[in-house]
Write a protein that holds these residues in place. Structure first.
Motif, short mmCIF file in Angstrom:
data_model
loop_
_atom_site.label_atom_id
_atom_site.label_comp_id
_atom_site.label_asym_id
_atom_site.label_seq_id
_atom_site.Cartn_x
_atom_site.Cartn_y
_atom_site.Cartn_z
N LEU B 70 0.71 -1.15 -0.13
CA LEU B 70 0.11 -0.21 -0.04
C LEU B 70 0.90 1.43 -0.01
O LEU B 70 0.35 2.35 -0.95
N TRP B 71 2.41 1.35 1.08
CA TRP B 71 2.52 2.02 0.58
C TRP B 71 3.40 2.65 -0.55
O TRP B 71 3.46 3.67 -0.92
N LYS B 72 3.51 1.74 -0.72
CA LYS B 72 5.14 1.55 -2.15
C LYS B 72 3.85 2.41 -3.32
O LYS B 72 3.82 3.09 -4.48
N ARG B 73 2.10 2.25 -3.02
CA ARG B 73 1.73 2.78 -4.08
C ARG B 73 1.02 3.72 -4.20
O ARG B 73 1.54 4.42 -5.28
N ILE B 74 1.05 4.20 -3.05
CA ILE B 74 0.80 5.65 -2.50
C ILE B 74 2.35 6.36 -3.15
O ILE B 74 2.37 7.70 -3.57
N ASP B 75 3.16 5.86 -2.81
CA ASP B 75 4.40 6.38 -3.38
C ASP B 75 4.74 6.88 -4.61
O ASP B 75 5.08 7.76 -4.90
N SER B 77 2.29 7.10 -6.56
CA SER B 77 1.50 7.98 -7.27
C SER B 77 1.66 9.23 -7.50
O SER B 77 1.64 9.94 -7.51
#
Lengths: 192, 274
Positions: B70-75, B77
């Motif tokens: 999840l954090w990787k996706r947010i980062d 984006s």
């Protein structure tokens, strides 16, 4: 930004200065953004999972909420209210919009109300009951079950009036009336 | 002055916002209330107060550990969002300096991240069109009739197409976009695009550098999409089209946030003929 493992249970979410962190995000401060994620992602995910009944969709909602937070941080004004409430408003908008896009079909979890009632009844699960005498959780506990149930179904499951009426096997008008009456009582309780 | 859907009494207003906090309003009323909150500080205060009250309840839920991804996706984006924002600023400066359409190419490449090594100019696009066959400069592309041509104001027929490619494999056309005689846009898939079932494909175009990428809506990866002239607005050679992977329901920000799935720009085939 380095990918660190986020902490799940923020120890001091209540004392953290959310407003300043959001304002820092508006200035492009990635460390402040990461702090907000570390502090709030666990609780945001918990709420989104209740609403969406799917971990994947809930993570989508949390992802979208944080991106929106970064994009719109400049619009936050601390004089209008609590930064943490602003962040959770973004999450609720996103999760409810996702539910609407899916047709907001009620999911089959008949024990949801029992679980929610347990949550309200069990002080050990409370994150922080220390500050005010009349928190909403206390006021909900004062409501009679027929008024409390539909309100909790709306908040935690994102159900519409119609879906609540169907779930509780009650006429639509009755449900609307109970929710309104319940909200009025909550208003009074919170202002005491 | 408030809309008729917004009550006058403060107590009724607060109750309405209580229902809004619960997500109980029908779509029309919900839209009214969100607009009211945007323009009225007092409404915003009341709405945030309800949300703050509800935090005392939702905080009783045990936190859920987020997946590592999840954090990787947010980062990821966030990185994309910042790139898009930075290049929009570049574009605004660039366009202020140079108004000629021909000078937009460097800006477009910067918007794409610059240095991607993609030949997105008319030359390569036309070469790709020709590779796809059956095609000749005077013959229609597959799925395109000779009549699919836009009349220019001086009466000349303008035939515009765009070949959309992936960034990973720029030699492979994935979508073909044809401008229809009525000024609409027809997009046809030429290769399958992989996407998770809970994600959407969103189509974007770029006409106004100040505005940045503009959404043209979600795309059915199998059936394609046909947009009316009203939906797409005016089109001109060099105009960029892009498809990105977005959350269900589309980008939450109104700008592209996800991976670029396909990209290309419109080419005037008449210029090729002449």
């Amino acid at each position: 930004m380095p990918a660190q493992k986020p902490s799940v249970s923020p120890p001091d979410a209540e004392s953290f200065d959310h407003a300043s962190a959001i304002e820092a995000c508006a200035r492009g401060d990635e460390a402040a953004f990461r702090s907000l994620y570390d502090l709030e992602s666990g609780r945001m995910l918990a709420l989104a999972m209740r609403l969406l009944n799917s971990r994947d969709q809930a993570e989508d909602a949390v992802h979208d909420a944080f991106i929106k937070l970064w994009s719109n941080a400049g619009q936050y004004r601390r004089e209008l209210g609590n930064g943490r409430a602003w962040l959770f408003t973004i999450l609720r908008y996103r999760a409810l919009d996702q539910l609407r896009a899916q047709g907001r079909t009620p999911r089959g979890d008949s024990d949801a109300l029992d679980t929610l009632a347990d949550l309200l009844a069990n002080p050990e699960t409370a994150a922080d009951d220390s500050q005010t005498a009349h928190q909403l959780s206390d006021c909900l506990g004062e409501l009679e079950v027929p008024r409390r149930e539909p309100i909790l179904l709306a908040f935690f499951k994102g159900l519409t009036h119609e879906q609540i009426a169907e779930k509780l096997n009650a006429p639509l008008g009755t449900i609307k009336g109970r929710i309104r009456a319940g909200l009025k009582l909550l208003q009074e309780c919170l202002s005491r | 002055m408030n809309s008729p859907l917004i009550p006058e009494s403060p107590e009724e207003q607060n109750l309405l916002l209580g229902e809004h906090a619960l997500g109980l309003l029908d779509p029309e009323r919900e839209a009214e209330v969100r607009a009211w909150i945007e323009r009225d500080d007092n409404a915003a205060r009341m709405a945030l107060r309800w949300q703050q009250h509800w935090l005392s309840v939702s905080d009783r839920l045990p936190p859920e550990p987020a997946s590592d991804s999840l954090w990787k996706r947010i980062d990821a984006s966030l990185v994309r969002l910042k790139q898009s924002s930075a290049t929009r600023d570049d574009a605004a400066r660039h366009d202020a300096d140079q108004a000629s359409a021909s000078t937009k190419a460097p800006w477009l490449l910067r918007w794409l991240g610059g240095g991607l090594g993609l030949g997105l100019g008319a030359g390569l696009a036309l070469a790709l069109v020709m590779q796809m066959g059956p095609f000749s400069p005077s013959a229609p592309l597959e799925g395109t009739s000779p009549e699919m041509a836009t009349q220019t104001p001086d009466g000349d027929a303008q035939r515009m197409v765009a070949i959309l490619q992936t960034l990973e494999d720029p030699g492979t056309p994935t979508w073909v976009a044809n401008v229809t005689p009525s000024g609409g846009l027809q997009l046809t898939p030429k290769a399958s695009i992989e996407r998770p079932t809970d994600r959407a494909i969103e189509l974007w175009t770029l006409t106004d550098p100040q505005e940045g990428p503009r959404s043209l809506g979600l795309v059915d990866p199998i059936a394609g999409i046909e947009l009316s002239a009203e939906q797409i607005g005016s089109m001109s050679p060099g105009q960029l089209l892009e498809m990105t992977l977005e959350p269900e329901g589309g980008s939450p920000t109104g700008k592209p946030t996800g991976k670029i799935l396909a990209i290309g720009r419109l080419v005037d085939l008449n210029q090729r003929d002449s």
